[in-house]
Design a protein around this motif. Structure first.
Motif, PDB file in Angstrom:
ATOM      1  N   PRO A   3      22.605 -28.109  30.269  1.00 19.62           N
ATOM      2  CA  PRO A   3      22.440 -27.516  31.932  1.00 19.62           C
ATOM      3  C   PRO A   3      23.259 -26.190  31.471  1.00 19.62           C
ATOM      4  O   PRO A   3      24.179 -25.764  30.880  1.00 19.62           O
ATOM      5  N   TYR A  61      24.519 -24.735  34.178  1.00 16.03           N
ATOM      6  CA  TYR A  61      25.362 -24.415  35.267  1.00 16.03           C
ATOM      7  C   TYR A  61      26.296 -25.610  35.476  1.00 16.03           C
ATOM      8  O   TYR A  61      25.950 -26.643  34.821  1.00 16.03           O
ATOM      9  N   THR A  62      27.707 -25.382  35.815  1.00 18.90           N
ATOM     10  CA  THR A  62      28.331 -26.619  35.920  1.00 18.90           C
ATOM     11  C   THR A  62      28.817 -27.016  37.539  1.00 18.90           C
ATOM     12  O   THR A  62      28.005 -26.558  38.317  1.00 18.90           O
ATOM     13  N   CYS A  63      29.849 -27.786  37.437  1.00 18.70           N
ATOM     14  CA  CYS A  63      29.908 -28.447  39.047  1.00 18.70           C
ATOM     15  C   CYS A  63      30.966 -27.544  39.782  1.00 18.70           C
ATOM     16  O   CYS A  63      31.408 -26.610  39.327  1.00 18.70           O
ATOM     17  N   MET A  64      30.956 -27.933  41.014  1.00 18.47           N
ATOM     18  CA  MET A  64      31.513 -27.329  42.294  1.00 18.47           C
ATOM     19  C   MET A  64      33.002 -26.752  41.722  1.00 18.47           C
ATOM     20  O   MET A  64      33.351 -25.746  41.997  1.00 18.47           O
ATOM     21  N   TYR A  85      39.400 -28.938  31.087  1.00 15.76           N
ATOM     22  CA  TYR A  85      38.336 -28.299  30.730  1.00 15.76           C
ATOM     23  C   TYR A  85      38.103 -27.126  31.234  1.00 15.76           C
ATOM     24  O   TYR A  85      37.689 -26.098  30.764  1.00 15.76           O
ATOM     25  N   THR A 140      37.689 -23.314  29.807  1.00 17.55           N
ATOM     26  CA  THR A 140      36.735 -22.457  29.971  1.00 17.55           C
ATOM     27  C   THR A 140      37.133 -20.813  30.216  1.00 17.55           C
ATOM     28  O   THR A 140      36.885 -20.079  29.850  1.00 17.55           O
ATOM     29  N   SER A 176      31.960 -32.647  43.127  1.00 21.02           N
ATOM     30  CA  SER A 176      31.299 -32.066  41.845  1.00 21.02           C
ATOM     31  C   SER A 176      29.805 -32.374  42.007  1.00 21.02           C
ATOM     32  O   SER A 176      29.085 -31.551  41.581  1.00 21.02           O
ATOM     33  N   LYS A 206      25.522 -19.404  27.107  1.00 23.54           N
ATOM     34  CA  LYS A 206      24.971 -20.535  26.895  1.00 23.54           C
ATOM     35  C   LYS A 206      23.486 -20.435  26.423  1.00 23.54           C
ATOM     36  O   LYS A 206      23.060 -21.466  25.901  1.00 23.54           O
ATOM     37  N   GLY A 266      28.906 -31.095  35.530  1.00 24.11           N
ATOM     38  CA  GLY A 266      30.180 -30.436  35.099  1.00 24.11           C
ATOM     39  C   GLY A 266      30.509 -31.136  33.673  1.00 24.11           C
ATOM     40  O   GLY A 266      30.782 -30.404  32.693  1.00 24.11           O
ATOM     41  N   ALA A 288      28.996 -32.805  31.591  1.00 21.61           N
ATOM     42  CA  ALA A 288      28.019 -32.536  30.457  1.00 21.61           C
ATOM     43  C   ALA A 288      28.209 -31.084  29.861  1.00 21.61           C
ATOM     44  O   ALA A 288      28.349 -30.739  28.794  1.00 21.61           O
ATOM     45  N   TYR A 289      28.514 -30.163  30.907  1.00 21.46           N
ATOM     46  CA  TYR A 289      28.507 -28.606  30.736  1.00 21.46           C
ATOM     47  C   TYR A 289      29.872 -28.297  29.919  1.00 21.46           C
ATOM     48  O   TYR A 289      29.730 -27.707  28.878  1.00 21.46           O
ATOM     49  N   TYR A 290      30.988 -28.941  30.279  1.00 26.26           N
ATOM     50  CA  TYR A 290      32.087 -28.787  29.478  1.00 26.26           C
ATOM     51  C   TYR A 290      32.008 -29.456  28.168  1.00 26.26           C
ATOM     52  O   TYR A 290      32.785 -28.801  27.226  1.00 26.26           O
ATOM     53  N   SER A 291      31.832 -30.777  28.267  1.00 25.29           N
ATOM     54  CA  SER A 291      31.985 -31.662  26.892  1.00 25.29           C
ATOM     55  C   SER A 291      30.905 -30.996  25.837  1.00 25.29           C
ATOM     56  O   SER A 291      30.932 -31.650  24.783  1.00 25.29           O
ATOM     57  N   SER A 292      30.002 -30.123  26.269  1.00 23.77           N
ATOM     58  CA  SER A 292      29.011 -29.519  24.938  1.00 23.77           C
ATOM     59  C   SER A 292      29.982 -28.746  23.978  1.00 23.77           C
ATOM     60  O   SER A 292      29.426 -28.463  23.049  1.00 23.77           O
TER      61      SER A 292
END
Lengths: 498, 482
Positions: free
Chosen positions: A51, A53-56, A83, A87, A179, A438, B65, B67-71
């Motif tokens: 993906p 994009y990530t969550c809210m 996390y 980031t 999320s 990414k 999220g 999945a995004y972070y744990s990549s």
């Protein structure tokens, strides 16, 4: 001795096992197995691959970090905090203070009341923040935590312990960010609305200030926006001003607890109700805040487009002039002139280069317009987060520049990076990708240069300080694009001729 | 006022080495709500161990999220698959979506040898029956589809996730390997992630003893490696937190004995190699180890004067405190602060044994605020730890070395030289002399003297060795403690 000194004449292919060759990524599927074409488009799949994009909650936390002496409090498990801290650290190379509610099994069973009440108390007596942005997560929203009443209890507990005066000095803003209901772009959007709804409640003495909600941009972008305002002698308030909080100078000794300098103050946010107009540079990230002020106090809201490139910056500057009555000074006209000069000087490198653009929707649209202005040929443009307007807005840009290219570029409204990559692989020729970090593996796989822009860039230094907005930002981005083209050897044209 | 006073619950988590009683030290507790902790969730712990497992698909059943972070694991990018749960999935259940996602992922990657399905907070809370879906999918696709039950809230720290991962590896990868006779002269390394080529260093040393590494969990953990792991003669536990459980389970089930060892530091590396040599009856190799030790000391000698007496603060995940403390002490450095995010009692006990100084602070699950205060109190010349604390330390004016490392291997004898070189370079980095502008008269006199006395080839660092290091210079004096 002689062996060491003599250069290797041949690559010794025989006898090297697969393990000894340094290969970072071993494809799970041999390349010669064709993929099922029906499964390439993301909308045909349940599975999301890589993906973009990530969550809210991330967007909301970034917003809170742009407020002076503010700490986000994340009502969720520890990973939601750690996390995101990781980031931010990687993107901004700055410490990011984010408090966790430390959800464990007991919270999952009994709800998160204890976590909020004790957590807010512990956070306040330890860090003495001025603002706490309470960010919810999927966990707390699924359990159905009644955050409004929990926060009342937390306030009561604080009042009992530290007294009413100190308790009232702490502003608490609740941002609901389940999320699963949207991406980080929406998280930022909700944070903008929540902060204004909670704090900018009264329009008492209208003034001539301009509100700016910059969206998911970098400190460099915010500095550039401030520069534009300063040149036009406009007093503005930037909501979520990460310019200094996430790009702080190293000045030890620091006082503890460490708070970075800068950030939008509580008073400035309250004063935003008195301003003359609100500019949301990214409609999807911050537009809701501007619309709230318009609905509530009748403040004109200028929502987008993000000022990337000549035309969009012109529009921004002209709108600023219109709402403040200020003229556009010669210094800005000079900056514009330098940008246009650079575009003319480099055109023979940028013309007809086939470029793919991806990123958050507003950034992607801004970049797309700019590459069109440069005479490049966009072949694909992808927004990580699907929006209602993205497809139409992209079409409008392409219609404007249709005479420049023959094929209609592919528009991905949403979708994942896998789909984007597979599409790019079907193209006969691609010269450049513009997007965030990414896309590194995609660029590597396709063997084309990647110009980094947008959120997040974590694998390079300095991008968080370099603007892409405004005339000067566009000029810097243009040089990145041109130099990426020059660094890359094209077999079939004249790019090496300066 | 120290912030500990504000949170009496934290008192038991902090002690000095002199007052350290392992049985009374508070650890393995849930983090207090409202602090800024560096601990992570169970999914993070599971990904820490499982992400490098190759040839299988990693499917994260939760909002996008996760999945995004744990990549990103240890700064490296891994491809991830996700169900990216949406609002309607949370309301109506995501099992059907998961079933479809597994099928589609396998159709897109037909050569994949299995699927790891990670659960998340959201999937755990809506009560997804992931196990049943996985069992059915295994039968349907004829490949292991393995549930990794790691909802983020399911444990006190990432440590729980390490344990979940160990059991998954055992049940679904190691146990599926064909049984067979023990392979001579082979071993596994558990809890070794091959950061910047650590594994190659270790493997080189072991190959000098005539030993082969079958499988490193999970620095070299393709399905083939894991399937062979049960036939190894010995397991080395390199990181206790991620490796010991698996070693115990392998001993119970297959009778493979294990030994704990470390390849960080000269003495530790030599000790571990000798222990391994003894196990395989290769004592004859010991002389060669002593030679290597002597050679390594010769190679680090140039850095020792720059490191002698320098104070180090360490803040790690869990199990490396003890072994890294020994390594730094071998370099002549003094440990003033040692902390872990999720250390176990055994980790702290070992740390207590390894650390020499009585004033050393031991802190469990230190928050950002505590780190700041303790750093100011301990005034280290160097801090060693993960990326998240790096930038705070820099803001306080403390040179920082990231571990797990970012440039070169630190394991083995060569790694130790790298560690010494990088520690010395970091401490003596010119930037730490530039925190404040120099007063102009000093600059003139200094430079005049320096240029008069020495040619351009002279190393400026030699002039530093006599005085306080840069880290200490820029930190203000102690505030009163307690």
């Amino acid at each position: 001795m002689s062996v060491k000194e003599s250069p290797v004449k041949e690559i010794p292919v025989e006898g090297i096992t697969y393990d000894q060759i340094k290969i970072e990524k071993i494809p799970a599927t041999p390349a010669y197995i064709p993929r099922d074409a029906r499964l390439i488009p993301a909308e045909n799949r349940a599975v999301v691959i890589n993906p973009g994009y990530t969550c809210m909650p991330l967007g909301a936390m970034l917003a809170v970090l742009g407020v002076r002496r503010a700490i986000p409090f994340v009502q969720g498990a520890q990973g939601c905090t750690t996390y995101v801290r990781y980031t931010f650290c990687r993107i901004f190379k700055e410490p990011a203070a984010i408090a966790t509610a430390s959800f464990h099994e007991d919270a999952a069973v009994f709800g998160g009341r204890r976590n909020v009440v004790e957590g807010i108390r512990n956070l306040v007596v330890r860090y003495w923040p001025e603002v706490i942005g309470v960010v919810t997560t999927c966990s707390s929203e699924i359990i159905g935590d009644d955050m409004v009443s929990f926060l009342k209890m937390a306030r009561k507990r604080l009042r009992d312990e530290i007294g009413a005066e100190k308790e009232e000095a702490v502003a608490i803003v609740l941002i609901n960010t389940p999320s699963f209901a949207g991406s980080h772009v929406e998280g930022y959007n909700r944070a903008a609305r929540a902060f204004l709804e909670t704090l900018a409640t009264r329009r008492t003495r209208p003034n001539k200030k301009i509100n700016i909600i910059p969206g998911l941009v970098y400190p460099g972008d915010i500095r550039e926006i401030k520069h534009l305002l300063q040149e036009m002698e406009i007093v503005g308030t930037v909501l979520f001003d990460i310019a200094d909080t996430l790009d702080a100078p190293l000045h030890p000794p620091q006082s503890l607890p460490y708070y970075p300098p800068g950030g939008t103050t509580l008073e400035e946010i309250r004063e935003m109700a008195n301003a003359a107009a609100t500019f949301a540079l990214q409609p999807e990230a911050g537009g809701a805040g501007a619309r709230f002020l318009e609905r509530r106090f009748g403040l004109p809201a200028v929502v987008g487009p993000m000022p990337v490139g000549v035309a969009a910056t012109d529009a921004f500057v002209q709108a600023l002039a219109r709402f403040t009555g200020r003229g556009v000074p010669q210094s800005l006209l000079d900056e514009r002139g330098r940008l246009v000069d650079a575009m003319a000087d480099t055109f023979h490198h940028t013309m007809m280069k086939r470029v793919a653009v991806f990123g958050d929707p507003d950034t992607a649209l801004g970049l797309t317009r700019f590459v069109c202005e440069l005479g490049m040929t966009p072949v694909a443009v992808a927004a990580g987060t699907p929006t209602r307007t993205f497809g139409r807005a992209a079409q409008a840009i392409f219609a404007e520049y249709q005479h420049l290219f023959l094929d209609q570029p592919k528009i991905f409204n949403g979708g994942d990076l896998f789909e984007f990559e597979e599409y790019l692989k079907t193209l006969k020729r691609l010269d450049l990708i513009i997007g965030h970090s990414k896309g590194k593996d995609i660029a590597g796989e396709l063997d084309v240069p990647l110009v980094r822009a947008g959120f997040p860039v974590y694998d390079r230094f300095g991008y968080q300080k370099k603007p892409i907005v405004g005339y000067r930002g566009a000029e810097l981005l243009l040089y990145d694009i041109v130099n990426a083209i020059l660094d890359y050897r094209y077999p079939d044209d004249r790019t090496q001729q300066l | 006022m120290l912030s500990l006073d504000a949170l009496p619950e934290r008192q038991g988590h902090v002690t000095s080495k002199a007052h350290f009683v392992p049985e009374q030290f508070q650890c393995e507790r849930a983090t207090l709500p409202g602090v800024i902790s560096s601990r992570a969730c169970v999914l993070y712990g599971a990904r820490w161990v499982l992400a490098p497992v190759r040839e299988v698909l990693h499917l994260i059943h939760g909002p996008v999220g996760c999945a995004y972070y744990s990549s990103q694991v240890r700064g490296k990018n891994y491809p991830v698959y996700s169900t990216a749960l949406k609002e309607e999935d949370v309301v109506f259940g995501g099992q059907q979506k998961l079933r479809r996602a597994i099928g589609e992922a396998l159709r897109l990657q037909p050569a994949a040898r299995g699927v790891l399905v990670y659960t998340t907070c959201a999937a755990g809370l809506i009560g997804e029956d992931v196990e049943t879906v996985c069992r059915e999918a295994s039968l349907q696709f004829g490949r292991p589809v393995v549930p990794v039950n790691c909802p983020g809230f399911g444990g006190k720290s990432q440590g729980t996730g390490h344990d979940v991962a160990a059991r998954v590896l055992l049940e679904h990868f190691i146990a599926r390997g064909p049984a067979g006779p023990v392979l001579e002269n082979t071993l596994n390394i558990l809890g070794e992630f091959d950061v910047q080529g650590d594994l190659q260093e270790i493997e080189q040393l072991l190959s000098e003893l005539g030993l082969n590494v079958l499988c490193a969990v999970s620095g070299r953990a393709a399905v083939e490696n894991l399937a062979l792991a049960r036939r190894a003669a010995l397991n080395i536990v390199h990181c206790r937190r991620t490796g010991e459980l698996l070693a115990r389970l392998l001993e119970e089930r297959y009778g493979i004995s294990y030994l704990k060892g470390s390849f960080f530091g000269i003495a530790e590396t030599a000790k571990t190699l000798k222990a391994v040599g003894r196990f395989f009856n290769r004592e004859d190799a010991c002389g060669h180890i002593e030679e290597k030790v002597a050679e390594t000391w010769r190679r680090v000698a140039p850095y020792l004067p720059q490191l002698a007496g320098k104070r180090v603060a360490m803040f790690f995940g869990a199990s490396r405190i003890g072994s890294m403390a020994r390594a730094f002490q071998e370099l002549g450095m003094e440990i003033v602060f040692a902390g872990a995010q999720c250390g176990s009692r055994e980790d702290y006990r070992e740390a207590g044994r390894c650390i020499a100084g009585g004033d050393t602070l031991l802190v469990d699950d230190a928050s950002v605020q505590e780190l700041g205060e303790f750093l100011r109190r301990c005034r280290p010349h160097l801090m060693v730890g993960g990326t998240r604390e790096k930038f705070l330390a820099h803001k306080l004016g403390i040179p920082y070395l990231v571990f797990p490392q970012q440039n070169t291997p630190y394991a083995g004898f060569n790694g130790f030289v790298n560690l010494a070189r990088e520690a010395a370079a970091t401490i003596n980095a010119p930037v730490w002399q530039m925190l404040r502008p120099a007063r102009p008269p000093d600059l003139v006199i200094l430079s005049a003297r320096r240029w008069a006395g020495a040619g351009p080839g002279r190393r400026p660092s030699s002039s530093l060795s006599g005085r306080e290091g840069p880290g200490a210079a820029c930190i203000p004096p102690d505030p009163p403690f307690g």
